[in-house]
Design a protein around this motif. Structure first.
Motif, PDB file in Angstrom:
ATOM      1  N   ASN A 212      95.448  20.608  99.008  1.00  0.00           N
ATOM      2  CA  ASN A 212      94.652  19.387  98.998  1.00  0.00           C
ATOM      3  C   ASN A 212      93.230  19.640  99.470  1.00  0.00           C
ATOM      4  OD1 ASN A 212      95.313  16.987  97.978  1.00  0.00           O
ATOM      5  ND2 ASN A 212      96.653  16.400  99.698  1.00  0.00           N
ATOM      6  N   MET A 213      93.126  20.468 100.497  1.00  0.00           N
ATOM      7  CA  MET A 213      91.833  20.784 101.072  1.00  0.00           C
ATOM      8  C   MET A 213      90.996  21.613 100.096  1.00  0.00           C
ATOM      9  SD  MET A 213      90.226  19.929 103.580  1.00  0.00           S
ATOM     10  CE  MET A 213      90.725  19.629 105.254  1.00  0.00           C
ATOM     11  N   LEU A 214      91.657  22.478  99.350  1.00  0.00           N
ATOM     12  CA  LEU A 214      90.916  23.339  98.428  1.00  0.00           C
ATOM     13  C   LEU A 214      90.147  22.542  97.377  1.00  0.00           C
ATOM     14  CD1 LEU A 214      93.165  26.475  97.871  1.00  0.00           C
ATOM     15  CD2 LEU A 214      90.961  26.319  99.040  1.00  0.00           C
ATOM     16  N   LYS A 215      90.613  21.322  97.082  1.00  0.00           N
ATOM     17  CA  LYS A 215      89.900  20.468  96.117  1.00  0.00           C
ATOM     18  C   LYS A 215      88.529  20.064  96.644  1.00  0.00           C
ATOM     19  CE  LYS A 215      94.171  18.425  94.420  1.00  0.00           C
ATOM     20  NZ  LYS A 215      95.091  17.364  94.839  1.00  0.00           N
ATOM     21  N   LYS A 216      88.378  20.152  97.964  1.00  0.00           N
ATOM     22  CA  LYS A 216      87.109  19.750  98.577  1.00  0.00           C
ATOM     23  C   LYS A 216      86.180  20.930  98.816  1.00  0.00           C
ATOM     24  CE  LYS A 216      89.544  15.936 100.655  1.00  0.00           C
ATOM     25  NZ  LYS A 216      90.262  15.493 101.835  1.00  0.00           N
ATOM     26  N   VAL A 217      86.592  22.087  98.296  1.00  0.00           N
ATOM     27  CA  VAL A 217      85.833  23.309  98.532  1.00  0.00           C
ATOM     28  C   VAL A 217      85.173  23.791  97.244  1.00  0.00           C
ATOM     29  CG1 VAL A 217      86.088  25.755  99.138  1.00  0.00           C
ATOM     30  CG2 VAL A 217      87.308  24.011 100.446  1.00  0.00           C
ATOM     31  N   GLY A 218      83.916  24.205  97.363  1.00  0.00           N
ATOM     32  CA  GLY A 218      83.222  24.813  96.234  1.00  0.00           C
ATOM     33  C   GLY A 218      82.963  26.273  96.554  1.00  0.00           C
TER      34      GLY A 218
ATOM     35  N   LEU B 297      89.298  21.939  85.281  1.00  0.00           N
ATOM     36  CA  LEU B 297      90.060  22.579  86.366  1.00  0.00           C
ATOM     37  C   LEU B 297      90.117  21.693  87.605  1.00  0.00           C
ATOM     38  CD1 LEU B 297      88.964  26.342  86.493  1.00  0.00           C
ATOM     39  CD2 LEU B 297      90.959  25.338  85.382  1.00  0.00           C
ATOM     40  N   TYR B 298      89.004  20.991  87.871  1.00  0.00           N
ATOM     41  CA  TYR B 298      88.957  20.121  89.051  1.00  0.00           C
ATOM     42  C   TYR B 298      89.565  18.738  88.781  1.00  0.00           C
ATOM     43  CZ  TYR B 298      85.316  23.384  90.831  1.00  0.00           C
ATOM     44  OH  TYR B 298      84.605  24.466  91.259  1.00  0.00           O
ATOM     45  N   HIS B 299      90.041  18.501  87.542  1.00  0.00           N
ATOM     46  CA  HIS B 299      90.624  17.208  87.150  1.00  0.00           C
ATOM     47  C   HIS B 299      89.656  16.041  87.337  1.00  0.00           C
ATOM     48  CE1 HIS B 299      94.424  19.246  86.723  1.00  0.00           C
ATOM     49  NE2 HIS B 299      94.342  19.684  87.970  1.00  0.00           N
ATOM     50  N   ILE B 300      88.401  16.248  87.008  1.00  0.00           N
ATOM     51  CA  ILE B 300      87.443  15.146  87.086  1.00  0.00           C
ATOM     52  C   ILE B 300      87.601  14.337  85.791  1.00  0.00           C
ATOM     53  CG2 ILE B 300      84.991  14.525  87.284  1.00  0.00           C
ATOM     54  CD1 ILE B 300      84.512  17.343  88.474  1.00  0.00           C
ATOM     55  N   ASP B 301      87.690  12.995  85.882  1.00  0.00           N
ATOM     56  CA  ASP B 301      87.922  12.256  84.637  1.00  0.00           C
ATOM     57  C   ASP B 301      86.692  12.256  83.738  1.00  0.00           C
ATOM     58  OD1 ASP B 301      87.739   9.255  86.401  1.00  0.00           O
ATOM     59  OD2 ASP B 301      86.449   9.689  84.660  1.00  0.00           O
ATOM     60  N   LYS B 302      86.947  12.085  82.426  1.00  0.00           N
ATOM     61  CA  LYS B 302      85.955  12.432  81.409  1.00  0.00           C
ATOM     62  C   LYS B 302      84.615  11.711  81.560  1.00  0.00           C
ATOM     63  CE  LYS B 302      85.695  13.389  76.451  1.00  0.00           C
ATOM     64  NZ  LYS B 302      84.630  12.430  76.056  1.00  0.00           N
ATOM     65  N   ARG B 303      84.671  10.401  81.788  1.00  0.00           N
ATOM     66  CA  ARG B 303      83.436   9.626  81.926  1.00  0.00           C
ATOM     67  C   ARG B 303      82.603  10.096  83.120  1.00  0.00           C
ATOM     68  NH1 ARG B 303      82.779   4.450  79.849  1.00  0.00           N
ATOM     69  NH2 ARG B 303      80.897   4.091  81.048  1.00  0.00           N
ATOM     70  N   LYS B 304      83.308  10.263  84.237  1.00  0.00           N
ATOM     71  CA  LYS B 304      82.672  10.705  85.465  1.00  0.00           C
ATOM     72  C   LYS B 304      82.084  12.099  85.281  1.00  0.00           C
ATOM     73  CE  LYS B 304      84.041  10.564  90.216  1.00  0.00           C
ATOM     74  NZ  LYS B 304      85.195  10.634  91.123  1.00  0.00           N
TER      75      LYS B 304
ATOM     76  N   LEU C 292      80.068  20.976  91.167  1.00  0.00           N
ATOM     77  CA  LEU C 292      80.444  19.948  90.179  1.00  0.00           C
ATOM     78  C   LEU C 292      81.300  18.834  90.784  1.00  0.00           C
ATOM     79  CD1 LEU C 292      80.080  19.449  87.143  1.00  0.00           C
ATOM     80  CD2 LEU C 292      82.133  20.815  86.738  1.00  0.00           C
ATOM     81  N   HIS C 293      82.249  19.192  91.638  1.00  0.00           N
ATOM     82  CA  HIS C 293      83.196  18.220  92.194  1.00  0.00           C
ATOM     83  C   HIS C 293      82.733  17.716  93.563  1.00  0.00           C
ATOM     84  CE1 HIS C 293      84.017  22.150  93.686  1.00  0.00           C
ATOM     85  NE2 HIS C 293      85.016  21.793  94.459  1.00  0.00           N
ATOM     86  N   SER C 294      81.416  17.826  93.836  1.00  0.00           N
ATOM     87  CA  SER C 294      80.837  17.360  95.101  1.00  0.00           C
ATOM     88  C   SER C 294      81.647  17.822  96.313  1.00  0.00           C
ATOM     89  CB  SER C 294      80.743  15.830  95.131  1.00  0.00           C
ATOM     90  OG  SER C 294      80.148  15.363  93.964  1.00  0.00           O
ATOM     91  N   PRO C 295      81.748  19.142  96.514  1.00  0.00           N
ATOM     92  CA  PRO C 295      82.586  19.656  97.603  1.00  0.00           C
ATOM     93  C   PRO C 295      82.045  19.292  98.978  1.00  0.00           C
ATOM     94  CG  PRO C 295      81.271  21.426  96.663  1.00  0.00           C
ATOM     95  CD  PRO C 295      81.074  20.232  95.775  1.00  0.00           C
ATOM     96  N   LYS C 296      82.962  19.218  99.933  1.00  0.00           N
ATOM     97  CA  LYS C 296      82.595  18.945 101.331  1.00  0.00           C
ATOM     98  C   LYS C 296      82.204  20.245 102.025  1.00  0.00           C
ATOM     99  CE  LYS C 296      83.242  14.567 101.633  1.00  0.00           C
ATOM    100  NZ  LYS C 296      81.903  14.006 101.415  1.00  0.00           N
ATOM    101  N   ILE C 297      82.733  21.360 101.515  1.00  0.00           N
ATOM    102  CA  ILE C 297      82.387  22.678 102.038  1.00  0.00           C
ATOM    103  C   ILE C 297      82.038  23.569 100.857  1.00  0.00           C
ATOM    104  CG2 ILE C 297      83.198  24.702 103.315  1.00  0.00           C
ATOM    105  CD1 ILE C 297      85.119  22.979 104.827  1.00  0.00           C
ATOM    106  N   LEU C 298      80.899  24.247 100.978  1.00  0.00           N
ATOM    107  CA  LEU C 298      80.452  25.077  99.862  1.00  0.00           C
ATOM    108  C   LEU C 298      80.243  26.514 100.334  1.00  0.00           C
ATOM    109  CD1 LEU C 298      79.373  25.258  96.939  1.00  0.00           C
ATOM    110  CD2 LEU C 298      77.166  24.437  97.790  1.00  0.00           C
ATOM    111  N   PHE C 299      80.911  27.444  99.662  1.00  0.00           N
ATOM    112  CA  PHE C 299      80.773  28.869  99.973  1.00  0.00           C
ATOM    113  C   PHE C 299      79.922  29.538  98.903  1.00  0.00           C
ATOM    114  CE2 PHE C 299      84.670  27.658 102.107  1.00  0.00           C
ATOM    115  CZ  PHE C 299      84.557  28.313 103.327  1.00  0.00           C
ATOM    116  N   LEU C 300      78.874  30.229  99.332  1.00  0.00           N
ATOM    117  CA  LEU C 300      77.972  30.885  98.388  1.00  0.00           C
ATOM    118  C   LEU C 300      77.885  32.359  98.766  1.00  0.00           C
ATOM    119  CD1 LEU C 300      75.228  28.166  98.859  1.00  0.00           C
ATOM    120  CD2 LEU C 300      76.709  28.347  96.858  1.00  0.00           C
ATOM    121  N   ASP C 301      78.356  33.232  97.878  1.00  0.00           N
ATOM    122  CA  ASP C 301      78.367  34.654  98.214  1.00  0.00           C
ATOM    123  C   ASP C 301      77.170  35.353  97.578  1.00  0.00           C
ATOM    124  OD1 ASP C 301      79.100  37.091  99.237  1.00  0.00           O
ATOM    125  OD2 ASP C 301      81.004  37.224  98.149  1.00  0.00           O
ATOM    126  N   GLU C 302      76.192  35.673  98.372  1.00  0.00           N
ATOM    127  CA  GLU C 302      74.941  36.310  97.940  1.00  0.00           C
ATOM    128  C   GLU C 302      74.331  35.613  96.714  1.00  0.00           C
ATOM    129  OE1 GLU C 302      73.999  39.974  98.895  1.00  0.00           O
ATOM    130  OE2 GLU C 302      75.836  40.561  99.956  1.00  0.00           O
TER     131      GLU C 302
END
Ligand SMILES: Nc1ncnc2c1ncn2[C@@H]1O[C@H](COP(=O)(O)OP(=O)(O)O)[C@@H](O)[C@H]1O
Ligand SMILES: [Mg+2]
Length: 243
Positions: A70-76, A100-107, A147-157
């Motif tokens: 569930n938490m992974l859905k909030k991670v980018g 993959l993130y199951h975002i509905d089509k209109r959104k 894309l899915h407006s994550p609460k936590i974002l990991f950026l590797d280099e």
């Protein structure tokens, strides 16, 4: 959401590459993982997102022990090597990740317009990624990660191989994402990027050698250059004190 890393260790083939790392990243801050190539930054990120499991220690996002679906859905996550489909257009890549993130089509349609504008690729949306420059791929990769407006974002280099002007605009984007309340963890071996961050974790040889606010860390140096903190660590480890 805050991140708590407690006593995390990881070995590959008997070699310990992450050594008993403990630190906490407060909600809504940018924390950089700073360290030379091979120091363990990517491994630490992969441990935090649950792509690999720690041999010892725990990782929590807010009060939830990771890995947790569930938490992974909030991670980018923006990997060091772009995970994009070259034979698809920019827009088609975004539709794929949106699925993959199951975002509905209109959104999703609206959000794709939004993220393309954020990374300044709107006019290139129908081009094949195969025809993108390195910088454009980095920006598209960032767009897929947020894309899915994550609460936590990991950026590797995220800024490797990117020219200084574009690097500036990319950091501006990170600051905007931070302002929206997202916690950002960004790895870099570029020392001057540290001043963009609130917190810095200095990784050397798999160990966390310094952690604190960027202001405090810079105060510990003589010339206000973070490199100095690594020089101290490397001379200590040669003398056998740190290992
Ligand atoms: N899957 C793996 N198998 C074996 N060794 C690995 C693996 N992943 C990373 N390593 C080793 O762990 C160390 C840290 O690597 P890495 O986390 O990629 O460092 P950084 O991202 O800071 O350059 C290196 O010595 C690397 O060779
Ligand atoms: Mg790496």
């Amino acid at each position: 959401m805050d991140i708590q890393v407690s006593h995390v260790s990881k070995s590959f083939d008997q070699k310990q590459v992450i050594k008993n790392i403990t630190f906490t990243i407060p909600t809504g801050q940018i924390c950089c993982l700073l360290g030379p190539s091979g120091s363990g930054k990517t491994t630490l990120i992969r441990l935090m997102i649950g792509a690999i499991t720690a041999d010892e220690g725990t990782i929590q996002f807010a009060d939830v022990q990771m890995p947790n679906m569930n938490m992974l859905k909030k991670v980018g996550f923006m990997p060091q090597n772009d995970a994009l489909y070259n034979d698809l257009s920019a827009e088609a890549n975004l539709y794929f990740f949106g699925g993959l993130y199951h975002i509905d089509k209109r959104k999703l349609e609206n959000r794709i317009d939004e993220v393309l504008a954020i990374v300044d690729l709107t006019e290139h949306r129908r081009k094949l990624v195969a025809n993108f420059s390195g910088g454009m791929k980095k920006r598209l990769s960032l767009a897929t990660a947020i894309l899915h407006s994550p609460k936590i974002l990991f950026l590797d280099e995220p800024t490797v191989g990117i020219d200084p002007v574009l690097r500036r605009t990319i950091w501006d984007q990170f600051q905007l994402i931070k302002d929206s309340g997202t916690t950002i963890i960004v790895s870099t071996h570029v020392m001057d990027e540290v001043t963009e961050c609130d917190k810095a974790a200095l990784i050397y040889n798999g160990s966390l050698i310094e952690y604190g606010t960027v202001t405090n860390l810079l105060e510990k140096t003589e010339n206000g250059r973070v490199e100095e903190l690594f020089f101290i660590a490397s001379s200590e480890s040669k003398g056998g004190a740190v290992r």
